[in-house]
Design an enzyme around this catalytic site. Structure first.
Site, short mmCIF file in Angstrom:
data_model
loop_
_atom_site.label_atom_id
_atom_site.label_comp_id
_atom_site.label_asym_id
_atom_site.label_seq_id
_atom_site.Cartn_x
_atom_site.Cartn_y
_atom_site.Cartn_z
N ASP A 294 10.53 24.17 1.02
CA ASP A 294 11.19 25.32 1.63
C ASP A 294 10.39 26.56 1.25
O ASP A 294 9.49 26.52 0.40
CB ASP A 294 12.66 25.43 1.22
CG ASP A 294 13.45 26.25 2.23
OD1 ASP A 294 12.82 26.93 3.08
OD2 ASP A 294 14.69 26.24 2.18
C1 BGC Z 1 15.12 28.46 4.86
C2 BGC Z 1 14.65 27.31 5.71
C3 BGC Z 1 13.76 27.84 6.81
C4 BGC Z 1 12.59 28.54 6.17
C5 BGC Z 1 11.57 29.05 7.16
C6 BGC Z 1 13.98 29.33 4.39
O1 BGC Z 1 14.42 30.51 3.80
O2 BGC Z 1 15.87 27.97 3.77
O3 BGC Z 1 15.73 26.61 6.24
O4 BGC Z 1 13.37 26.81 7.66
O5 BGC Z 1 13.09 29.64 5.43
O6 BGC Z 1 12.01 30.12 7.84
#
Ligand code: BGC
Length: 754
Positions: A294
């Site tokens: 993530d």
């Molecule tokens: C989120 C993810 C997301 C990623 C990219 C993160 O802050 O937890 O679910 O896909 O950002 O935007």
């Protein structure tokens, strides 16, 4: 160089072929892909391999001048050296094409980038938020909604979405419940699979399908106290039986990528968790795709107190099987040196790169790196009428009728003087929800505009703002807790009206990432507004617009009609109007329990029994002294403008083989309508205690007034068994009961032995 020349030749050929026959259909024969991946891998330097494992956020406007200083310059240079395998948050056919051109034409091997984006519930044309969609229990419609999202996103250069989020969550305080499918693993798994099918289609190499990503592995939905990013500490029974099933189903349906999570799980950060990523996901379940971290979740291990610096982050993450690093810079800075120092085996790097390249081959990016950047398609497909029709259908199906006393609904077109009250009624931004990253602000049909199509008799008064000041994805909300200056006008309007439609709830950015709340009633002065209006006119239809379950005991007690309209996306106003005026008979059912009070959270229907589940008026049993144990509205709950009656539940057991359950359902009202019949199972005595009820089957169907249908369900060992605390699936003989009915609390019961 050889590869790059090949790519260019092939592209020229395909361009020719394309002009006659439309977009090319290309190979993805497994053996062929595997051989090509090996061939390419053999040509790559260690740095180029690590580059494939590095993902950067979009860092400059590619149609402008190249960055000449700072972080952007650094990233730009990395891109040209082939040290970047993927970009996120770059979209638009022209932008992606230019970025891709740098990767393909200016790097040594010309390996195309894969472009990821959060295409969560649509790209430009937005469908309802995922929690709302799940309330439809309509897998076909959900698949179609994801299909529409993929068509639009793929026309704008995107070939990978960070969706579906398949985290099960039981806590309405957690703002990200809006992005999931609710509290049930059985339903959640099926909805996750429907979304994956919609995104990936039958042929990943087609120009209108994109790779999906099951996220966040694992446990993110169990953040303590519903506070985002918080500690997750769960036992094995919950892990295996509740958290894992949707991920396992995603793997079984060939999801191409999985995202790990920000959280620690029982003390180990998910990103560095080799047990999760290597033992369970890749080995036990046979996941063939790649794992993306993530955003900065590698880096966050330092704050978790698990890694001392970025170098250790890289070592721990790579060894644990996190294949691609999103924005931690850990791999690009340290991984090659760690391999040279013998702290990470090169074989592990090769394995990660193989996985990443395989998906790129399967997407067809090596045949045509610009497959997803067709400006013409982009122009034709964005906000296409067919897409609007599909999300409108999805929006209607997502609405849940919570209460309809005295049959105040549906409204009649001849109704005189309808008052419409609430800032959210006249809002064409909030209905887009918080995950509308690729879409355009203020593009939803507001409820006010939707109602206009039905009746000229609607007069509007705002009553009060929900929020004031700037609102945006990354900006904290400023709630209106004081300004009641619009109350008087709203009350005046309500007094002279026959019926009042009040649209109250959460602003679009009230839920989503980083948007946890402990007060889950109506924010700001809205409860006061509701009570002020109620004093002068009791004929209120309360339309709720929100991204999570709300606790609204006062409204439930006093307001005759309540409609849960969530955030329904681009076509919100039309969907709400269709339901309020009865052109569409509501059929949605909740997929998360609505608490009476926030103090009940986490609250979920599939809980375990306690040793003291009942106790009458006594003290020493499992209860609250100041609130009931029950939710306000249970899982599976939702009304219709007609009624359904259940009869003749029959159970036939073929020991060791299957249990056949049948029931008769009759539309006992006066309108045609759709019902979602639900089957719940309870294993009465087991070697690991089982929940009081677990959903094990459902059917959605339509009945004409007076029509009766016999439904049949089959329970096999798959439904009758469970995971023990070692993660083995076991099926135990013994006493069971089951319930078939209209929600998780109302139905016909039967006992049987298996
Ligand atoms: C989120 C993810 C997301 C990623 C990219 C993160 O802050 O937890 O679910 O896909 O950002 O935007």
């Amino acid at each position: 160089m050889i590869l790059k020349t090949n790519v260019l030749l092939l592209m020229a050929f395909l361009l020719l072929a394309c002009s006659e026959q439309g977009p090319p259909k290309v190979f993805t024969d497994d053996a062929n892909v595997a051989a090509q991946v090996e061939d390419l891998l053999a040509q790559m330097t260690l740095e180029e391999k690590v580059g494939q494992m590095n993902q950067y956020n979009g860092f400059y406007d590619v149609t402008g001048p190249a960055p000449s200083e700072g972080d952007a310059k650094n990233k730009y240079e990395h891109l040209k050296k082939g040290w970047v395998g993927s970009m996120l948050n770059v979209s638009g056919a022209a932008q992606v094409r230019e970025m891709q051109r740098i990767a393909v034409e200016e790097t040594r091997l010309g390996i195309p980038l894969i472009f990821g984006l959060d295409v969560i519930h649509g790209h430009k044309t937005l469908a309802p938020i995922p929690l709302a969609e799940s309330a439809s229990w309509d897998l076909e419609a959900i698949e179609k909604s994801a299909r529409v999202a993929a068509i639009e996103a793929s026309a704008r250069g995107i070939n990978w979405t960070f969706a579906p989020m398949v985290d099960i969550s039981r806590d309405a305080r957690w703002g990200r419940v809006m992005e999931g499918a609710g509290e049930d693993p059985y339903l959640g798994a099926q909805i996750g699979v429907a979304r994956i099918k919609g995104f990936q289609g039958d042929d990943l190499s087609a120009h209108n399908t994109i790779a999906a990503c099951a996220k966040h592995f694992a446990g993110y939905g169990f953040a303590e106290a519903g506070r985002d990013y918080n500690t997750v500490d769960v036992g094995t029974s919950t892990l295996y039986n509740v958290i894992f099933p949707p991920f396992k189903a995603a793997v079984e349906h060939d999801v191409k990528t999985v995202m790990n999570a920000f959280n620690i799980l029982n003390g180990i950060p998910a990103t560095a968790n080799a047990w999760l990523q290597r033992d369970i996901l890749k080995q036990k379940w046979g996941f063939k795709g790649y794992v993306i971290s993530d955003w900065g979740s590698g880096f966050e291990m330092i704050a978790h107190g698990y890694a001392k610096d970025l170098e250790q982050v890289a070592e721990l993450s790579a060894n644990a099987g996190s294949d691609m690093d999103m924005e931690s810079y850990a791999y690009v800075k340290h991984l090659a040196d760690l391999v040279r120092a013998g702290k990470v085996e090169e074989a592990k790097i090769d394995e990660a790169v193989r996985r990443i390249l395989t998906v790129k081959f399967e997407l067809g990016l090596f045949d045509d790196p610009y497959r997803y950047c067709d400006a013409q398609r982009e122009k034709e497909l964005i906000y296409h009428d067919d897409h609007k029709a599909a999300v409108l259908d999805m929006a209607r199906k997502s609405i849940v009728l919570l209460k309809n006393e005295g049959e105040l609904l549906p409204l009649s077109k001849s109704q005189k003087r309808i008052a419409l009250i609430g800032a959210l009624a006249d809002d064409n931004n909030s209905p887009l929800g918080s995950w509308r990253i690729g879409s355009d602000d203020n593009t939803a049909v507001s409820v006010r505009d939707g109602l206009k199509a039905y009746s000229a008799q609607v007069e509007y008064a705002k009553g009060a703002d929900v929020v004031t000041g700037e609102t945006a994805f990354a900006v904290p909300l400023n709630i209106n807790n004081n300004d009641r200056s619009g109350f008087a006008e709203a009350v005046r309007l309500a007094r002279k009206s026959e019926v009042v439609v009040m649209v109250l709830g959460e602003h679009g950015f009230h839920s989503g990432e980083g948007r946890s709340r402990v007060n889950i009633g109506l924010p700001g002065v809205q409860q006061d507004l509701l009570e002020a209006v109620y004093k002068v006119n009791k004929n209120i239809v309360l339309v709720l617009m929100n991204g999570r379950p709300l606790a609204l005991p006062w409204a439930d007690k006093h307001i005759p009609a309540i409609v849960e309209a969530w955030q329904l996306g681009t076509m919100t106003g039309h969907a709400v109007a269709d339901v309020l005026f009865g052109a569409y008979n509501p059929s949605g059912k909740l997929t998360m329990s609505f608490p009476r009070h926030v103090g009940q959270c986490p609250i979920y229907y599939n809980h375990y029994n306690t040793g003291r589940p009942t106790g009458g008026n006594g003290v020493f049993w499992s209860h609250y002294t100041d609130e009931s144990n029950d939710p306000l509205y249970p899982f599976g709950y939702g009304l219709s403008y007609t009624t359904f009656s259940y009869d003749k539940l029959q159970v036939q057991v073929e020991p060791g083989n299957k249990v056949t359950v049948s029931v008769e359902v009759t539309n006992s009202g006066e309108r045609a309508g759709e019902e979602v019949t639900q089957l719940y199972l309870h294993d009465k005595v087991a070697s690991v205690a089982r929940p009081v009820k677990e959903l094990k089957g459902f059917k959605k169907y339509r009945l004409e007034p007076g029509e009766t249908k016999t439904l049949t369900f089959e329970l096999t060992p798959t439904e009758l068994g469970f995971y023990d605390n070692e993660g083995e699936f076991i099926v135990e003989p013994g006493a069971f009961s089951l319930m078939v009915g209209t929600n998780s609390q109302e139905g016909l019961w039967a006992d049987f032995n298996w």
